[in-house]
Design an enzyme around this catalytic site. Structure first.
Site, PDB file in Angstrom:
ATOM      1  N   LYS A 294      56.435 109.050  28.771  1.00  0.00           N
ATOM      2  CA  LYS A 294      56.568 108.347  30.050  1.00  0.00           C
ATOM      3  C   LYS A 294      57.966 108.584  30.626  1.00  0.00           C
ATOM      4  O   LYS A 294      58.911 108.811  29.875  1.00  0.00           O
ATOM      5  CB  LYS A 294      56.401 106.830  29.827  1.00  0.00           C
ATOM      6  CG  LYS A 294      54.985 106.359  29.615  1.00  0.00           C
ATOM      7  CD  LYS A 294      54.954 104.839  29.444  1.00  0.00           C
ATOM      8  CE  LYS A 294      53.548 104.340  29.180  1.00  0.00           C
ATOM      9  NZ  LYS A 294      52.602 104.579  30.280  1.00  0.00           N
ATOM     10  N   ARG A 368      42.620 103.488  25.300  1.00  0.00           N
ATOM     11  CA  ARG A 368      41.168 103.719  25.170  1.00  0.00           C
ATOM     12  C   ARG A 368      40.833 104.351  23.826  1.00  0.00           C
ATOM     13  O   ARG A 368      39.732 104.189  23.322  1.00  0.00           O
ATOM     14  CB  ARG A 368      40.675 104.574  26.348  1.00  0.00           C
ATOM     15  CG  ARG A 368      41.324 105.913  26.432  1.00  0.00           C
ATOM     16  CD  ARG A 368      41.204 106.541  27.807  1.00  0.00           C
ATOM     17  NE  ARG A 368      42.163 105.978  28.759  1.00  0.00           N
ATOM     18  CZ  ARG A 368      42.233 106.319  30.046  1.00  0.00           C
ATOM     19  NH1 ARG A 368      41.379 107.202  30.535  1.00  0.00           N
ATOM     20  NH2 ARG A 368      43.126 105.782  30.833  1.00  0.00           N
TER      21      ARG A 368
HETATM   22  N1  BES Z   1      49.887 101.068  28.815  1.00  0.00           N
HETATM   23  C1  BES Z   1      49.609 101.996  29.846  1.00  0.00           C
HETATM   24  C2  BES Z   1      49.072 101.339  31.108  1.00  0.00           C
HETATM   25  C3  BES Z   1      50.040 100.482  31.886  1.00  0.00           C
HETATM   26  C4  BES Z   1      50.807 101.048  32.880  1.00  0.00           C
HETATM   27  C5  BES Z   1      50.128  99.139  31.643  1.00  0.00           C
HETATM   28  C6  BES Z   1      51.662 100.257  33.603  1.00  0.00           C
HETATM   29  C7  BES Z   1      51.002  98.349  32.369  1.00  0.00           C
HETATM   30  C8  BES Z   1      51.755  98.907  33.354  1.00  0.00           C
HETATM   31  C9  BES Z   1      48.556 102.987  29.380  1.00  0.00           C
HETATM   32  O1  BES Z   1      48.548 103.295  28.033  1.00  0.00           O
HETATM   33  C10 BES Z   1      48.820 104.262  30.113  1.00  0.00           C
HETATM   34  O2  BES Z   1      49.839 104.824  29.902  1.00  0.00           O
HETATM   35  N2  BES Z   1      47.892 104.668  30.949  1.00  0.00           N
HETATM   36  C11 BES Z   1      48.026 105.821  31.741  1.00  0.00           C
HETATM   37  C12 BES Z   1      46.699 106.540  31.727  1.00  0.00           C
HETATM   38  C13 BES Z   1      46.768 107.917  32.288  1.00  0.00           C
HETATM   39  C14 BES Z   1      47.538 108.825  31.376  1.00  0.00           C
HETATM   40  C15 BES Z   1      45.351 108.414  32.463  1.00  0.00           C
HETATM   41  C16 BES Z   1      48.398 105.397  33.153  1.00  0.00           C
HETATM   42  O3  BES Z   1      47.940 104.351  33.609  1.00  0.00           O
HETATM   43  O4  BES Z   1      49.185 106.102  33.777  1.00  0.00           O
HETATM   44 ZN    ZN Z   2      49.899 104.874  27.532  1.00  0.00          ZN
END
Ligand code: BES
Ligand code: ZN
Ligand code: ZN
Length: 512
Positions: A294, A368
């Protein structure tokens, strides 16, 4: 010395408002009431008209969350009256009372009040039933008291810091008092469950990792009389929980699958009976994204990626305290998502617990992955329903912001029940679409599924992926990504973890 935890306990006081004894009496008043309501005239007389005088001067208008403090004397055994605005009468809701109680507690805390009387429900009855009023006031008071201070010195700015604040709902008449009291008992359990979830969720990643989270769960299980089983990484390998193991493989702290059980009434007769409900919570104790790292801006908030799992902890402790007749199981897949030389990587193909294969296209879509193993494990037990809670997608925050969680389900009856529970708890959900059209986007060329679908409808494709692992069990998925933590204070909510979904799911379970 360990810091004393600030708490509020809510009790009943069956005296008339003017006969209350304590440090302060709190009155709830609607906006723009031209005269003091008759419910409080006796009190007003006892303090020589101090309240009606203030209203005449229009120094207090009754706007929601507005407060006024009066120092009073006369034929009374308290020195302060606090007025709290309830807003316009036409907009009265259960949450109005939660917020008013929260405002009262937070203001009282600054004054170092040890015992206060709450006369907040008087004007809300009968539009709000007394048991619901008692519950909401109690919830607001208890939730408002908690904030995350584990690493701050004991507060020095006020000499009057009172660790234990007592708030008594003041009602002399037997019938409403008994009902308020019933609500008070329920509200105490729900609010303490929610605070429990927040206490763990606020802890940072250097303190909470999968093994320490499991230890927290075991401690709570002992305290509340729940059964607790923890599957460590070796056991998870035996069980072929390969998706959980893959996500956790980059971290020095190894994955755990935590299982909490409340046997319910059925359980005593027949230990092997299928659970009525299984609640599952995503617990990524820190989500760095893994190899699909990230950006660093706001990455610290990813300690809150365990909030679904923490909600399960809070829910299960409350289920035990409520002695619900249902058999309820809590499942918490716990991992830390880190990049390292042992991490799972984009392109990996994982044979998940269900037997379905998943192509990893982004290691940041890890929620997921761990949920698919937990869901498949839960579905094999053929429970009456499965509810999972997860900070699953940023896309859900884009779609709904910070006021509703996304609700996805394969069952209309479950949808209705959860929506009813949302109304009761004021933890709002919005029904979102999922199903075959979205599932199409999750099909891989080299495996049964892939773990990302593309930017469009990101929370819907994620839900469609999960749905593949619930089989034909009635299942609901609540995406709490926008709700689990906050930077914005509210009348009964401090910044940090909110404990969202604890009261929501408990109201659902109570409705069964
Ligand atoms: N934990 C994150 C989702 C999230 C993002 C929660 C912001 C709270 C605030 C999740 O694991 C994630 O990183 N999801 C990605 C999915 C993507 C790679 C398809 C996302 O939402 O960007
Ligand atoms: Zn994630
Ligand atoms: Zn995540």
């Amino acid at each position: 010395m360990a810091k004393q935890v600030k708490r509020t306990t809510v009790t009943m006081d069956r005296s008339r408002p003017h006969q209350f004894t304590g440090d302060m009496l709190v009155l709830g008043l609607f906006q723009d009431a031209s005269r003091l309501p008759t419910e409080f005239t006796q009190l007003d007389k006892a303090v020589a008209g101090a309240i009606s005088n203030l209203l005449k001067l229009k120094d207090f208008t009754g706007k929601a969350h507005e407060t006024a403090l009066l120092y009073v004397s006369g034929k009374i055994a308290f020195k302060r009256i606090m007025l709290v605005g309830l807003g316009p009468k036409s907009k009265l809701q259960t949450d109005t009372l939660r917020q008013a109680a929260g405002t009262a507690v937070r203001t009282a805390q600054k004054l170092g009040i040890a015992k206060m009387g709450l006369a907040l429900h008087q004007l809300a009855l009968p539009k709000i039933a007394p048991d619901q009023a008692g519950q909401a006031i109690t919830e607001g008071a208890i939730i408002a008291r908690y904030d995350y201070q584990d690493y701050l010195p004991a507060q020095k700015d006020t000499q009057k810091e009172v660790p234990l604040m007592r708030a008594a709902i003041v009602e002399p008449n037997t019938s409403p008092a008994n009902k308020l009291n019933r609500g008070r008992r329920i509200g105490t359990i729900l609010a303490e469950g929610q605070n429990q979830a927040r206490m763990v969720a606020n802890k940072p990643g250097n303190e909470i990792n999968p093994p320490t989270l499991a230890r927290q769960a075991q401690k709570l299980a002992r305290q509340f009389g729940l059964k607790c089983k923890v599957f460590d990484d070796r056991k998870l390998a035996d069980m072929k929980m390969n998706a959980i193991l893959a996500v956790g493989s980059g971290s020095a702290t190894k994955p755990r699958l935590i299982m909490l059980e409340h046997p319910g009434r059925k359980g005593r007769k027949k230990a092997q009976a299928a659970p009525d409900v299984i609640v599952i919570g995503k617990a990524v104790t820190f989500d760095s994204g893994g190899i699909s790292l990230k950006p660093s801006l706001n990455m610290e908030a990813m300690k809150f990626d365990k909030c679904g799992g923490c909600a399960v902890l809070g829910i299960m402790t409350a289920v035990a305290a409520l002695k619900l007749p249902q058999r309820v199981l809590g499942l918490i897949p716990a991992v830390e998502n880190k990049p390292s030389h042992t991490s799972y990587r984009p392109g990996d193909i994982i044979r998940t617990y269900s037997g379905k294969t998943v192509e990893v296209q982004n290691t940041d879509a890890e929620g997921r992955m761990i949920l698919c193993d937990a869901l498949a494990y839960a579905a094999r037990m053929k429970p009456g329903a499965i509810i999972d809670m997860a900070t699953l997608t940023g896309a859900c925050v884009v779609a709904l912001g910070h006021h509703h969680a996304g609700l996805f389900t394969n069952n209309d009856d479950l949808k209705r029940k959860i929506e009813k529970a949302a109304q009761l708890s004021s933890e709002q959900v919005w029904h979102m679409p999922s199903g075959d059209d979205y599932l199409e986007l999750m099909k891989s060329k080299v495996a049964d599924l892939k773990n990302i679908g593309g930017r469009a409808g990101g929370s819907c494709t994620a839900a469609a992926f999960l749905g593949e692992f619930a089989g034909d069990v009635p299942w609901a998925h609540i995406d709490i990504a926008g709700m689990a933590d906050t930077n914005q204070e509210k009348p009964y909510r401090s910044i940090g973890a909110t404990g969202f979904a604890v009261r929501l799911v408990l109201e659902y379970l109570r409705s069964l």
